[in-house]
Write a protein that holds these residues in place. Structure first.
Motif, PDB file in Angstrom:
ATOM      1  N   ASN A 126       3.580   0.214  -9.304  1.00 15.67           N
ATOM      2  CA  ASN A 126       4.192  -0.478  -8.380  1.00 15.67           C
ATOM      3  C   ASN A 126       3.400  -1.478  -7.576  1.00 15.67           C
ATOM      4  OD1 ASN A 126       3.066   2.150  -7.234  1.00 15.67           O
ATOM      5  ND2 ASN A 126       3.612   1.482  -5.567  1.00 15.67           N
TER       6      ASN A 126
ATOM      7  N   SER B 260       4.948  -3.903  -1.210  1.00 20.05           N
ATOM      8  CA  SER B 260       5.815  -4.320  -0.480  1.00 20.05           C
ATOM      9  C   SER B 260       6.760  -4.994  -1.646  1.00 20.05           C
ATOM     10  CB  SER B 260       5.475  -5.183   0.434  1.00 20.05           C
ATOM     11  OG  SER B 260       4.924  -6.403  -0.072  1.00 20.05           O
ATOM     12  N   GLU B 261       7.804  -5.207  -0.984  1.00 21.60           N
ATOM     13  CA  GLU B 261       8.911  -5.807  -1.801  1.00 21.60           C
ATOM     14  C   GLU B 261       8.376  -7.149  -2.190  1.00 21.60           C
ATOM     15  OE1 GLU B 261      13.719  -6.359  -1.825  1.00 21.60           O
ATOM     16  OE2 GLU B 261      12.513  -7.323  -0.129  1.00 21.60           O
TER      17      GLU B 261
ATOM     18  N   GLU C  88       7.193  -8.430  -6.446  1.00 19.07           N
ATOM     19  CA  GLU C  88       7.895  -9.630  -7.059  1.00 19.07           C
ATOM     20  C   GLU C  88       6.501 -10.591  -7.608  1.00 19.07           C
ATOM     21  OE1 GLU C  88      10.240 -12.028  -4.287  1.00 19.07           O
ATOM     22  OE2 GLU C  88      11.714 -10.202  -3.929  1.00 19.07           O
TER      23      GLU C  88
ATOM     24  N   HIS D 275       8.161  -1.232  -6.730  1.00 26.31           N
ATOM     25  CA  HIS D 275       7.289  -1.405  -5.353  1.00 26.31           C
ATOM     26  C   HIS D 275       7.761  -0.183  -4.435  1.00 26.31           C
ATOM     27  CE1 HIS D 275      11.223  -2.601  -3.453  1.00 26.31           C
ATOM     28  NE2 HIS D 275      10.738  -2.598  -2.251  1.00 26.31           N
TER      29      HIS D 275
ATOM     30  N   THR E  43       7.151   0.172  -0.569  1.00 26.74           N
ATOM     31  CA  THR E  43       6.372  -0.556   0.524  1.00 26.74           C
ATOM     32  C   THR E  43       5.480   0.357   1.440  1.00 26.74           C
ATOM     33  OG1 THR E  43       8.282  -2.140   0.964  1.00 26.74           O
ATOM     34  CG2 THR E  43       6.870  -1.647   2.815  1.00 26.74           C
TER      35      THR E  43
ATOM     36  N   SER F 117       0.617  -6.089   1.568  1.00 29.70           N
ATOM     37  CA  SER F 117       1.461  -5.319   2.488  1.00 29.70           C
ATOM     38  C   SER F 117       1.072  -5.671   4.092  1.00 29.70           C
ATOM     39  CB  SER F 117       1.491  -3.892   2.191  1.00 29.70           C
ATOM     40  OG  SER F 117       2.107  -3.239   3.255  1.00 29.70           O
TER      41      SER F 117
ATOM     42  N   GLU G  98      10.060  -7.180   5.186  1.00 31.11           N
ATOM     43  CA  GLU G  98      11.219  -6.242   5.298  1.00 31.11           C
ATOM     44  C   GLU G  98      11.426  -5.579   6.583  1.00 31.11           C
ATOM     45  OE1 GLU G  98      10.256  -3.303   2.109  1.00 31.11           O
ATOM     46  OE2 GLU G  98       8.841  -4.834   1.401  1.00 31.11           O
TER      47      GLU G  98
END
Length: 840
Positions: free
Chosen positions: A377, A380-381, A385, A407, A409, A602, A626
């Motif tokens: 992971n 963060s989102e 990506e 991920h 976060t 992040s 986010e």
């Protein structure tokens, strides 16, 4: 004097305060201000001089002072309350974990650095503080959890800014006898020692133990007499030295870390690698399975099935990779120990990179970590990506969105960074026991009940304390650098408690763009010097000792702070650590963060500021992408990518200035903003309500438990059961499939009209030569791609090698249609686990 030895004389604590020593050796106090106050009350000057270390404070305070406080009724009452809370915490039975994760296997968490508290400086920045916070929340939630790290005798470094603003580094040798650590002991009572063979020598490792609430942290130390001088220095400094030193440190963390767990009989069923530094734990775990009777490939399956890898680095340069020749020097014996060829072992870490004008294979710690785990992971989102795109080459033929990197976060440990004053205020509106429900978003809506006046009073007190702290620190710096009496005296009026105060503190990597604020110097001058609505900035942060461009950013900031138009309005503090961080996140009005998107994985400092009511003013990168909801802070720039970095910097700087002038400053000084939102206190309340639960470390750890630790518990146990029977089956199947894959073939056709209507179906057909692979082990599918959106439709096996399906075109748009096949069997972590995809 000539020192012939050293002895620690322990204080004789009076019985009425006898447990101060016990409490000092559990970092529970590090997130409990009332506990810290017990030690500060012993002697405030000693408490400050020794970085708020309760163990050292107890050693330094005269016996007479201890006796005095042991008879002080007020002190005794505070002492009893703190110890009662401490006992209740340690002995709590109905923890979150017992209620929600009773079947979870014990977790072993490996990290190169840990930021628990400034008195234990074995961290450099965000990664370490995140790891420390993870441990604290694992304790809060009652997880079966053990952390493993390194005890760096000189830690990271103490930062000094000279009179020209250039960063200088000082390394202080830690006195281990004054730290809240103890030697870890085996069941027989002996000090825990392990060995690791590096190159042609055995390196001896002593294991220390640190108590963090309910959990244990094991710290590895090579500074023992049995080692030669070079090996004693392997645990001297964090991130110091060259690649040779770092590779050896990684071997220690991974291999000695596993051996330390075994020596202390600490159970573990899930292994969590926090960044690639810990990847070599896979070597030792594979060795254990090989010695237990599995072949190398089956052992890899058994190890990976219970391992999670968290990557934090969105830039290639931040992922360690070593030349094969260097790996040979230090890890040459490992292929033999694992009964595997060098080429097959190194293939698990291979990353071809462009070095010195040509492509060479390197041993990548990140690639090895990804291949030695079955769950991975980002933090963060957006970072998820970015990571999927960075490492997609490991899955040739896959779409980026399919790469099996998820991920979680990041969060921050609320109680470590929320001031006691703010905690007391929150307790007036939140339900009793709110500290144990930090992730509960509905609960936090009660913060709406905080009045504007209440918030203003608490934040004014926090800002006043921060301003006084900044003045003290700047005075010390000026005196050390030989400043004039007038310059020293000027620190007494530095910053204003009435001005809008913006904080910026982080590692001074260049992509974080600490100097973006000065892109339009004249405009900035007008903003900070507005006589009716002044603005002031406080900066702090360290650059890596080898990062001269980062040091140049610090120097530029310092020089700007000395210019007449900015003097007293812009301050840069030296030696950023967790103490400085707490003062800043608790005392500023706004938190600023302006990295070059999308390079901030992040970021967590802004979360901590919002816990204390300071809204964020940040690039839409990392967590803020986010977290921002239009009511709880402000964005800088747009959510887009730039081909030209200069254009990006210009656009972001323009947005920064405009938002300050048109929205933030008017709102802070009492004018409604253009959107008609409520006053400043309304934004403060929204920051507290939205950020506190969603970005609590408690929420983060719960996400890890539910998304990774529990699934890995189940799969790891299943793959290793029966002496690794399922591991053997998976490894054998992969070997067979990879051997046959070059001989397979796939062709496809489809009845595609030139134009179609939404909902229309088309027939897609495929013909497969499976080369002996069973049809049930092949997934043949149509892939529809519209922009970034991918739809996969399995084709049904008819007879022989024929497959077909009616595929619906769900919406309007331009579709690319393709057919592919990939090998799958039940029990894989993902359909891409075999790493084989063939397109027609």
């Amino acid at each position: 004097m000539n020192v012939i030895g050293q002895v620690t004389v322990l204080p004789e604590l009076p019985g009425s305060i006898g447990r101060l020593s016990e409490l000092a050796y559990n970092l529970y106090w590090s997130w409990t201000p009332h506990a810290q106050a017990l030690y500060q009350a012993l002697d405030a000057e000693i408490w400050e001089r020794f970085q708020h270390n309760p163990v050292r404070t107890l050693l330094e305070v005269p016996q007479a002072r201890l006796d005095e406080l042991a008879a002080d009724a007020d002190y005794l009452e505070r002492y009893r309350q703190v110890l009662a809370d401490f006992d209740a915490y340690l002995n709590k039975q109905d923890t979150w974990a017992k209620q929600n994760a009773a079947k979870m296997a014990p977790v072993a968490y490996f990290s190169m650095e840990y930021g628990f508290h400034e008195s234990l400086p074995i961290y450099s920045g965000g990664l370490g503080v995140l790891a420390g916070d993870h441990c604290k929340s694992a304790s809060d939630l009652g997880l079966p959890f053990t952390a493993v790290g390194m005890l760096f005798h000189q830690g990271y470094f103490r930062q000094l800014l000279n009179k020209d603003g250039w960063q200088e580094e000082a390394y202080d040798e830690l006195d281990l006898t004054t730290l809240p650590i103890r030697p870890a002991r085996t069941s027989s009572g002996d000090e825990a020692r392990v060995q690791v063979r590096i190159a042609e020598r055995d390196v001896h490792v002593r294991v220390w133990e640190l108590a963090v609430g309910r959990i244990r942290v094991l710290l590895l130390d090579t500074n023992v007499p049995e080692n030669r001088e070079d090996d004693r220095k392997l645990t001297a400094r964090l991130y110091g030295g060259n690649q040779e030193l770092r590779l050896q440190q990684y071997a220690l963390l991974g291999v000695a870390g596993i051996r330390a767990l075994r020596a202390l009989n600490i159970p573990a069923g899930v292994y969590h690698m926090n960044e690639g530094h810990a990847a070599l734990l896979g070597l030792e775990r594979v060795r254990e399975f090989v010695e237990g009777g599995l072949d190398f490939r089956a052992a890899v399956e058994a190890v990976a099935s219970s391992t999670l890898f968290t990557t934090h680095t969105p830039v290639p340069a931040g992922n360690d990779a070593f030349a094969y020749e260097l790996v040979d020097r230090f890890l040459a014996k490992w292929p033999g120990r694992l009964h595997v060829s060098r080429d097959e072992l190194y293939a698990l870490a291979r990353h071809d990179q462009f070095w010195d004008g040509h492509w060479v294979p390197t041993f990548s710690m990140t690639v090895f970590a990804l291949n030695m785990s079955r769950a991975a992971n980002g933090v963060s989102e957006l970072h998820g990506e970015v990571s999927r795109d960075m490492w997609k080459f490991l899955y040739p033929g896959a779409e980026v969105a399919e790469v099996p990197i998820g991920h979680v976060t990041n969060g921050a440990h609320n109680l470590t960074f929320t001031s006691q004053a703010m905690r007391d205020l929150l307790s007036t509106v939140l339900p009793q026991g709110w500290e144990e429900r930090l992730e509960d978003e509905a609960m936090w809506q009660a913060a709406e009940g905080l009045s504007d006046a209440q918030l203003a009073d608490v934040q004014r007190d926090m800002k006043r304390g921060m301003v006084q702290f900044v003045r003290r620190r700047m005075r010390e710096q000026k005196i050390r650098n030989g400043a004039s009496a007038a310059e020293v005296a000027a620190t007494d009026t530095l910053l204003s408690e009435d001005a809008l105060t913006i904080g910026f503190a982080r590692r001074f990597a260049t992509y974080k763009r600490a100097t973006l604020l000065f892109r339009d110097r004249e405009r900035l001058s007008r903003i900070v010097n507005d006589p009716q609505r002044p603005v002031q900035f406080v900066f702090a942060g360290k650059a890596h000792p080898a990062d001269n461009p980062g040091k140049a950013f610090i120097q530029e900031l310092y020089r700007m702070s000395q210019e007449p138009e900015f003097q007293g309005r812009i301050v840069i503090l030296e030696n950023y650590d967790m103490n400085v961080a707490r003062w800043l996140v608790q005392g500023v009005d706004i938190w600023l963060n302006n990295p070059r998107r999308p390079l901030e994985a992040s970021g967590t400092s802004g979360m901590k500021a919002s816990f204390n009511g300071a809204p964020n003013f940040s690039i839409l990168d990392g967590w803020w992408r986010e977290g921002y909801d239009t009511t709880n802070g402000w964005p800088i720039g747009e959510e887009r990518e730039y081909a030209d970095l200069n254009v990006q910097d210009d656009a972001d700087a323009y947005s920064l200035y405009s938002t300050l002038e048109e929205q933030i400053v008017p709102l802070y000084y009492g004018q409604a903003d253009a959107e008609g939102r409520g006053g400043w206190a309304g934004t403060v309340r929204r920051a507290i309500q939205t950020v506190s639960p969603r970005f609590s470390m408690q929420r983060q750890v719960i996400d890890y438990v539910q998304g990774y630790y529990l699934p890995l518990t189940t799969r790891g146990a299943a793959v290793a059961a029966g002496g690794g029977q399922r591991a053997r089956e998976i490894a054998g199947w992969k070997t067979w499939v990879r051997q046959q894959w070059p001989h397979t073939s796939l062709s496809a056709s489809a009845d595609l009209p030139t134009t179609a209507r939404p909902g229309q179906t088309v027939e897609v057909r495929a013909s497969v030569n499976p080369a002996g692979i069973r049809p049930e082990d092949l997934r043949v599918e149509a892939v529809l791609k519209r922009g970034d959106h991918v739809t996969r439709v399995p084709l049904a096996h008819a007879q022989g090698g024929q497959y077909s399906a009616q595929v619906t075109l769900p919406d309007s748009g331009l579709y690319a249609v393709g057919v592919r096949m990939l090998p799958v069997i039940d029990g894989l972590s993902s359909e891409l686990e075999a790493g084989l995809i063939k397109w027609a």
